[in-house]
Design an enzyme around this catalytic site. Structure first.
Site, mmCIF file in Angstrom:
data_model
loop_
_atom_site.group_PDB
_atom_site.id
_atom_site.type_symbol
_atom_site.label_atom_id
_atom_site.label_comp_id
_atom_site.label_asym_id
_atom_site.label_seq_id
_atom_site.Cartn_x
_atom_site.Cartn_y
_atom_site.Cartn_z
ATOM 1 N NE ARG A 1 -3.925 -2.129 2.160
ATOM 2 C CZ ARG A 1 -4.851 -2.494 3.143
ATOM 3 N NH1 ARG A 1 -4.792 -1.793 4.330
ATOM 4 N NH2 ARG A 1 -5.677 -3.309 2.925
ATOM 5 N NE ARG B 1 -1.120 5.202 8.959
ATOM 6 C CZ ARG B 1 -2.311 4.455 9.051
ATOM 7 N NH1 ARG B 1 -2.939 4.125 7.842
ATOM 8 N NH2 ARG B 1 -3.168 4.626 10.138
ATOM 9 C CD GLU C 1 -8.094 -0.865 11.100
ATOM 10 O OE1 GLU C 1 -8.267 -1.573 10.086
ATOM 11 O OE2 GLU C 1 -8.376 0.456 10.993
ATOM 12 C CB SER D 1 -10.936 -4.732 8.917
ATOM 13 O OG SER D 1 -11.966 -4.225 8.412
ATOM 14 N NE ARG E 1 -1.307 -1.509 11.491
ATOM 15 C CZ ARG E 1 -2.037 -0.707 11.003
ATOM 16 N NH1 ARG E 1 -3.333 -0.972 11.439
ATOM 17 N NH2 ARG E 1 -1.533 0.190 9.962
#
Length: 426
Positions: free
Chosen positions: A261, A276, A350, A353, A391
């Site tokens: 990403r 991130r 987070e 998801s 993460r």
């Protein structure tokens, strides 16, 4: 993608959702183009019918020896074809506008989705575990990573630029261990594992609902119609694109893959350490099922529970959040985020998801099944991050640290770490 007939009858609802999701699209403009298309189709069909009758009549005239009348009729056919060419060009232009606008139309949201503008408005549903208290000054994941020589950000930046890293030693083992643990949990629950392409065509990104709004988050291969995937959801859904599938039982897939990403728009946000980054690995769950809202809701709870089970195996405190309208993507009907406690942030972050898309994604990808009445219907699709690394290493290292800097390895993870029970300071 929504059904146009349904959209015509629910235009105000769709416009409201577009506004809530922050998508700049005019449903009124879309319906105006749709009305033009229907008028042009009527006119086009009428002209085609006239042309066909005239063409048939030419043969009759020739058989009767009426050559002059036949030539006149041929001229009429020519003139009709010229009119048709004009209408068909207009129709193609109208359809182009409709396609551009339809690509921006959002999925509707579930009745129990909270209203809100950002992740600050997400609603906590439940918690598991207690945030640990430390009788010593805790270290963050980067300090622990450096202490154990398992993370090297500086050399990652040297090799690949900002938000890149090297994992080494125990860092690599942990990175791979959490993925294999997640994959094994899913295999035990009947998921079929796939090893997926990391490069996909533009239409795969569009058909799964990641484009056009997510193009700036993706890396394109220069000179080629290929993009690096940000999630294996894209190739797993595309696996069944343009097919009629057997959905008698839900199709459950899992993939462990590298993901990419660009993180455009996140400058200055979560820049420390591994939170991130541009390249990471995920174990993803994807389900395709019948277009039964009760069934897909039950499966949403299932895939969320699978991710929770993984976190419980890792002995990490977490909470489940109902994602609000303003924090949802274009394609999502209902979403949960799972946030794991990260001691150095003094907050939950987070890590997972879960999403139910109803038939929005399947319509774009043209994935159908044959219902009991024999009719073809679009599937419902769902997805969930079973685990994302590096993460997940943030809470894993920080929550299980000991006073001397050692790191306890949860029992469920030990078989994947060659039996190691802790990472000790040597």
């Amino acid at each position: 993608m929504l059904d146009m007939r349904w959209l015509r009858q629910n235009d105000e609802q769709v416009q409201t959702v577009a506004n809530q999701k922050g998508i700049n699209v005019s449903i009124a403009e879309l319906l105006s183009w749709d009305e033009k298309k229907r008028r042009l189709l009527q006119d086009t069909e009428a002209l085609r019918e006239i042309r066909n009758k005239l063409s048939h009549h030419i043969g009759t005239l020739l058989s009767q020896g009426a050559k002059h009348q036949a030539e006149q009729t041929k001229q009429s056919v020519k003139e009709t074809n010229e009119k048709l060419n004009v209408l068909e060009a207009q129709l193609a232009e109208v359809e182009r506008h409709i396609a551009e606008l339809m690509a921006l139309v959002p999925n509707i949201v579930s009745p129990d989705t909270p209203d809100g503008r950002s992740d600050a408005d997400n609603v906590e549903l439940r918690r598991f575990g207690e945030a640990p208290s430390f009788a010593f000054e805790l270290k963050d994941h980067m300090a622990l990573g450096e202490l154990h020589d398992m993370v090297d950000i500086q050399r990652g930046v040297k090799a690949a630029g900002s938000r890149n890293y090297f994992l080494k030693g125990a860092g690599v083992l942990l990175h791979r261990a959490v993925q294999q643990l997640a994959l094994d949990l899913l295999l035990q629950k009947g998921y079929t594992p796939l090893d997926v392409p990391l490069m996909v065509r533009t239409d795969a990104m569009s058909n799964t609902g990641f484009f056009p709004l997510g193009e700036d988050q993706s890396y394109r291969l220069t000179g080629d119609d290929k993009w690096l995937v940000g999630t294996s959801e894209v190739p797993m859904i595309t696996y069944y694109a343009n097919e009629i599938v057997d959905a008698e039982r839900p199709i459950k897939l899992a993939a462990a893959s590298v993901c990419f990403r660009s993180e455009v728009g996140s400058a200055g946000k979560d820049v420390h350490g591994l939170y991130r980054v541009h390249q990471f690995a995920k174990v993803e769950q994807v389900i395709l099922c019948k277009a039964d809202p009760e069934l897909s809701e039950a499966l949403l709870q299932e895939i969320t529970a699978n991710a929770e089970e993984l976190l419980q195996c890792l002995e990490l405190p977490y909470r489940v959040m109902a994602v609000c309208t303003g924090d949802m993507s274009q394609k999502t009907y209902k979403q949960y985020d799972i946030e794991t406690w990260m001691p150095s942030r003094l907050a939950y972050g987070e890590t997972h998801s879960s999403s139910n898309l109803h038939d929005f994604q399947a319509r774009r990808s043209n994935i159908r099944y044959r219902a009991e009445d024999g009719a073809l219907r679009f599937c419902h699709t769902l997805n969930n991050t079973a685990v994302a690394s590096p993460r997940i290493l943030i809470p894993l290292l920080e929550n299980h640290q000991e006073e001397d800097g050692s790191i306890r390895i949860p029992a469920a993870l030990q078989p994947y770490m060659n039996g190691m029970k802790r990472l000790a300071i040597t």
